[in-house]
Design an enzyme around this catalytic site. Sequence first.
Site, mmCIF file in Angstrom:
data_model
loop_
_atom_site.group_PDB
_atom_site.id
_atom_site.type_symbol
_atom_site.label_atom_id
_atom_site.label_comp_id
_atom_site.label_asym_id
_atom_site.label_seq_id
_atom_site.Cartn_x
_atom_site.Cartn_y
_atom_site.Cartn_z
ATOM 1 N N ILE A 59 52.921 37.467 -30.844
ATOM 2 C CA ILE A 59 51.317 37.508 -31.476
ATOM 3 C C ILE A 59 50.874 38.629 -30.552
ATOM 4 O O ILE A 59 51.235 38.716 -29.423
ATOM 5 C CB ILE A 59 50.589 36.348 -31.677
ATOM 6 C CG1 ILE A 59 50.171 35.714 -30.052
ATOM 7 C CG2 ILE A 59 51.105 35.341 -32.702
ATOM 8 C CD1 ILE A 59 49.454 34.336 -30.203
ATOM 9 N N ASP A 60 49.696 39.287 -31.197
ATOM 10 C CA ASP A 60 49.324 40.512 -30.506
ATOM 11 C C ASP A 60 48.445 40.306 -29.227
ATOM 12 O O ASP A 60 48.142 39.028 -29.219
ATOM 13 C CB ASP A 60 48.335 41.370 -31.377
ATOM 14 C CG ASP A 60 49.162 42.029 -32.570
ATOM 15 O OD1 ASP A 60 50.538 42.386 -32.307
ATOM 16 O OD2 ASP A 60 48.447 42.267 -33.633
ATOM 17 N N LYS A 61 48.321 41.156 -28.241
ATOM 18 C CA LYS A 61 47.903 40.818 -26.842
ATOM 19 C C LYS A 61 46.516 40.154 -27.202
ATOM 20 O O LYS A 61 46.145 39.189 -26.510
ATOM 21 C CB LYS A 61 47.575 42.173 -26.481
ATOM 22 C CG LYS A 61 46.614 42.217 -25.182
ATOM 23 C CD LYS A 61 46.276 43.673 -24.558
ATOM 24 C CE LYS A 61 45.610 43.472 -23.432
ATOM 25 N NZ LYS A 61 45.083 45.012 -22.741
ATOM 26 N N THR B 36 45.210 38.720 -30.037
ATOM 27 C CA THR B 36 44.996 37.581 -31.009
ATOM 28 C C THR B 36 45.595 36.197 -30.100
ATOM 29 O O THR B 36 46.435 36.058 -28.969
ATOM 30 C CB THR B 36 46.292 37.545 -31.698
ATOM 31 O OG1 THR B 36 46.191 38.807 -32.482
ATOM 32 C CG2 THR B 36 46.429 36.266 -32.731
ATOM 33 N N ARG C 180 46.858 42.264 -39.419
ATOM 34 C CA ARG C 180 45.715 43.383 -39.371
ATOM 35 C C ARG C 180 45.837 44.381 -40.311
ATOM 36 O O ARG C 180 44.924 44.783 -41.118
ATOM 37 C CB ARG C 180 45.966 43.692 -37.960
ATOM 38 C CG ARG C 180 45.779 42.897 -36.978
ATOM 39 C CD ARG C 180 45.973 43.039 -35.762
ATOM 40 N NE ARG C 180 45.358 44.155 -35.075
ATOM 41 C CZ ARG C 180 45.618 44.710 -34.069
ATOM 42 N NH1 ARG C 180 46.834 44.368 -33.164
ATOM 43 N NH2 ARG C 180 45.025 45.773 -33.611
#
Length: 312
Positions: free
Chosen positions: A146-148, A150, A247
């Site tokens: 998962i993104d930084k 998130t 996103r």
Amino acid sequence: MSSNPYNEEALEWIALAEQSGERLDKFITDSIDDAAVSRTQVQDWIKSGAVEVDGKIGKANYKVAEGNRIVLQIPEPADAAILPEAIPLEVIYEDSDLIVINKPRGMVVHPAPGHSSGTLVNALMHHCKDLSGINGMIRPGIVHRIDKDTTGLLMAAKNDLAHISLAEQLKDHTVTRKYIALVHGNLPHDQGTIDAPIGRDANDRKLFTVTDRNSRHAVTHFVVLERLDDYTIVELQLETGRTHQIRVHMKYIGHPLAGDPVYGRNKTVALNGQALHAAVLGFTHPRSGERLQFEVPLPADFEHVLNSLRIR
């Protein structure tokens, strides 16, 4: 850790007519689904013999032709000095096969250019001592990301048996992944599905966008949970797991995530990053066969933003 100089899974593409004439290194750089990979890195891989075109070793300046089958096996770095770090982790579940973490905002999942330490991998190496080696030395144990910025649930594998099982479940779309997001605007439908392919943005290779060019199938389901004036709280369920998928998809339908510094709007909320939380994670245990499902509440900063909007 694995001693294999290449990752287990190869990346493969078939060149389209509109890609004819592109240099091989540019073709791969534009096609690979990882914003951290540079053209220089791709050129190094090609030099190492990691790229084949129609079964033959490719060269960086080769001009791609329609129908070419291009295969990349990413080599493991020769000297990946990834060190264990005593970083606190919120462990939701752990046994001898796997671990489930509630990742905080601001933590990168694995080392990448500009983030050689302080990552979840560094923390896991200290906490677990042993992780699966399928993804090599840079991403031990990492099955998905998962993104930084998130927050929320992420699973990691402690051995190869667990890694293979969890990766197969992701591939077969049997892993439950539900996110809570705050998006701009008022969605016209209470629920829906976004089925739109995602690939690199032609104007900025660090970004992703909905496109038919060098793209991958991507599906996101959404349900409206609450409407807040100029914002909507939605639950999103991933069917596929592309880079920046939620996103990109929410921007595509005109309702970008609040606080998103890349795909969002200038007018935003008081968060250091997008309002996106991986709230639910469910999968079948690789050894016992038991179905497990975990849920974690929104982080305090996200909850504070929602409460502020509710009393406006």
